[in-house]
Design a protein around this motif. Structure first.
Motif, short mmCIF file in Angstrom:
data_model
loop_
_atom_site.label_atom_id
_atom_site.label_comp_id
_atom_site.label_asym_id
_atom_site.label_seq_id
_atom_site.Cartn_x
_atom_site.Cartn_y
_atom_site.Cartn_z
N TYR A 33 0.90 -1.17 -0.22
CA TYR A 33 -0.01 0.06 0.06
C TYR A 33 1.00 1.22 -0.05
N MET A 34 0.14 2.51 -0.28
CA MET A 34 0.86 3.60 -0.16
C MET A 34 -0.10 4.73 0.36
N GLY A 35 0.51 5.47 1.19
CA GLY A 35 -0.42 6.38 1.87
C GLY A 35 0.22 7.86 2.34
N LEU A 47 -2.55 8.89 10.16
CA LEU A 47 -2.87 8.42 9.02
C LEU A 47 -3.98 9.34 8.42
N VAL A 48 -3.59 9.82 7.13
CA VAL A 48 -4.71 10.52 6.65
C VAL A 48 -5.50 9.75 5.49
N ALA A 49 -4.68 9.12 4.52
CA ALA A 49 -5.24 8.26 3.56
C ALA A 49 -4.36 7.10 3.12
N LEU A 50 -5.20 6.12 2.67
CA LEU A 50 -4.35 4.82 2.12
C LEU A 50 -4.93 4.28 0.72
N ILE A 51 -4.01 3.87 -0.11
CA ILE A 51 -4.52 3.28 -1.39
C ILE A 51 -3.72 1.90 -1.34
N MET A 52 -4.43 1.09 -1.60
CA MET A 52 -3.83 -0.37 -1.57
C MET A 52 -3.46 -0.83 -2.98
N SER A 53 -2.48 -2.05 -2.89
CA SER A 53 -2.31 -2.55 -4.42
C SER A 53 -3.62 -2.89 -5.14
N SER A 54 -4.65 -3.18 -4.39
CA SER A 54 -5.75 -3.62 -5.31
C SER A 54 -6.41 -2.15 -5.85
N GLY A 55 -6.13 -1.13 -5.20
CA GLY A 55 -6.85 0.19 -5.56
C GLY A 55 -7.69 0.69 -4.54
N ASN A 56 -8.09 -0.11 -3.61
CA ASN A 56 -8.90 0.28 -2.49
C ASN A 56 -8.33 1.43 -1.72
N THR A 57 -9.41 2.26 -1.20
CA THR A 57 -8.89 3.31 -0.48
C THR A 57 -9.38 3.52 0.81
N ASN A 58 -8.78 4.08 1.61
CA ASN A 58 -9.26 4.39 3.27
C ASN A 58 -8.82 5.63 3.45
N TYR A 59 -9.73 6.41 4.42
CA TYR A 59 -9.43 7.99 4.80
C TYR A 59 -9.80 7.97 6.26
N VAL A 60 -8.97 8.63 7.02
CA VAL A 60 -9.44 9.06 8.38
C VAL A 60 -10.89 9.92 8.14
N ARG A 66 -13.36 15.45 1.37
CA ARG A 66 -12.52 16.45 1.04
C ARG A 66 -11.34 15.88 0.31
N PHE A 67 -10.79 15.04 0.80
CA PHE A 67 -9.55 14.34 0.24
C PHE A 67 -9.65 13.19 -0.58
N THR A 68 -9.08 13.08 -1.86
CA THR A 68 -8.77 11.97 -2.35
C THR A 68 -7.33 11.55 -3.00
N ILE A 69 -7.45 10.36 -2.46
CA ILE A 69 -5.90 9.68 -2.96
C ILE A 69 -5.98 8.90 -4.13
N SER A 70 -5.04 9.00 -5.08
CA SER A 70 -4.98 8.25 -6.20
C SER A 70 -3.50 7.73 -6.56
N ARG A 71 -3.12 6.96 -7.51
CA ARG A 71 -2.27 6.56 -7.94
C ARG A 71 -2.11 6.60 -9.34
N ASP A 72 -0.80 6.81 -9.89
CA ASP A 72 -0.42 6.68 -11.43
C ASP A 72 0.64 5.59 -11.59
#
Length: 116
Positions: A33-35, A47-60, A66-72
Motif C-alpha cells: 500500500y501507499m499512503g 494516517l490521512v489516507a491509504l491506497i492499497m495495491s488493489s486500488g481500494n482506499t481508506n480515509y481518516v 474532502r481529500f482523494t488519494i490516487s495513484r499513477d
C-alpha cells in the motif's frame, strides 16, 4: 532502495485546494500500500489516507469527502487531492509505502499551511 519525494505543499486560504504528489524512484507496483500521513506541531503523526495495491482506499474520518488519494503506476506517483481545506489540516504531510518485505518507507515531508 526506493526513495519517496513529496511535492505540492504550500500556503492556502481556508476553503482552498492543494494537490500533493509523492514520486517514487522506482516502481510502486510491488508496494502493499501507499499512503499519506500528517503531523501537526505538538501532535502525533496520523494516517490521512491509504491506497492499497488493489486500488481500494481508506480515509481518516476528518478528511472524508474532502481529500482523494490516487495513484499513477506509469509515473510511479501517488497523489493527495485536498479540497475545502481547513486550518486544522495544517501539518507536515508525509508519503509512506509498505514494501513486500514489510519495511516502511517515508518521504521527507511537505508543509501544508491553511491560513487566512
Amino acid at each position: 532502495q526506493v526513495q519517496l519525494v513529496e511535492t505540492g505543499g504550500g500556503l492556502v486560504q481556508p476553503g482552498g485546494s492543494l494537490r500533493l504528489s509523492c514520486a517514487a524512484s522506482g516502481s510502486i507496483l510491488t508496494f502493499k500500500y501507499m499512503g499519506w500521513f500528517r503531523q501537526a506541531p505538538g501532535k502525533e503523526r496520523e494516517l490521512v489516507a491509504l491506497i492499497m495495491s488493489s486500488g481500494n482506499t481508506n480515509y481518516v474520518d476528518t478528511v472524508k469527502g474532502r481529500f482523494t488519494i490516487s495513484r499513477d503506476n506509469a509515473k510511479n506517483t501517488v497523489y493527495l487531492q485536498m479540497n475545502s481545506l481547513k486550518p486544522e489540516d495544517t501539518a507536515v504531510y508525509y508519503c509512506n509505502a509498505a514494501t513486500p518485505a514489510g519495511r516502511n518507507l517515508w518521504g521527507q515531508g511537505t508543509q501544508v499551511t491553511v491560513s487566512s
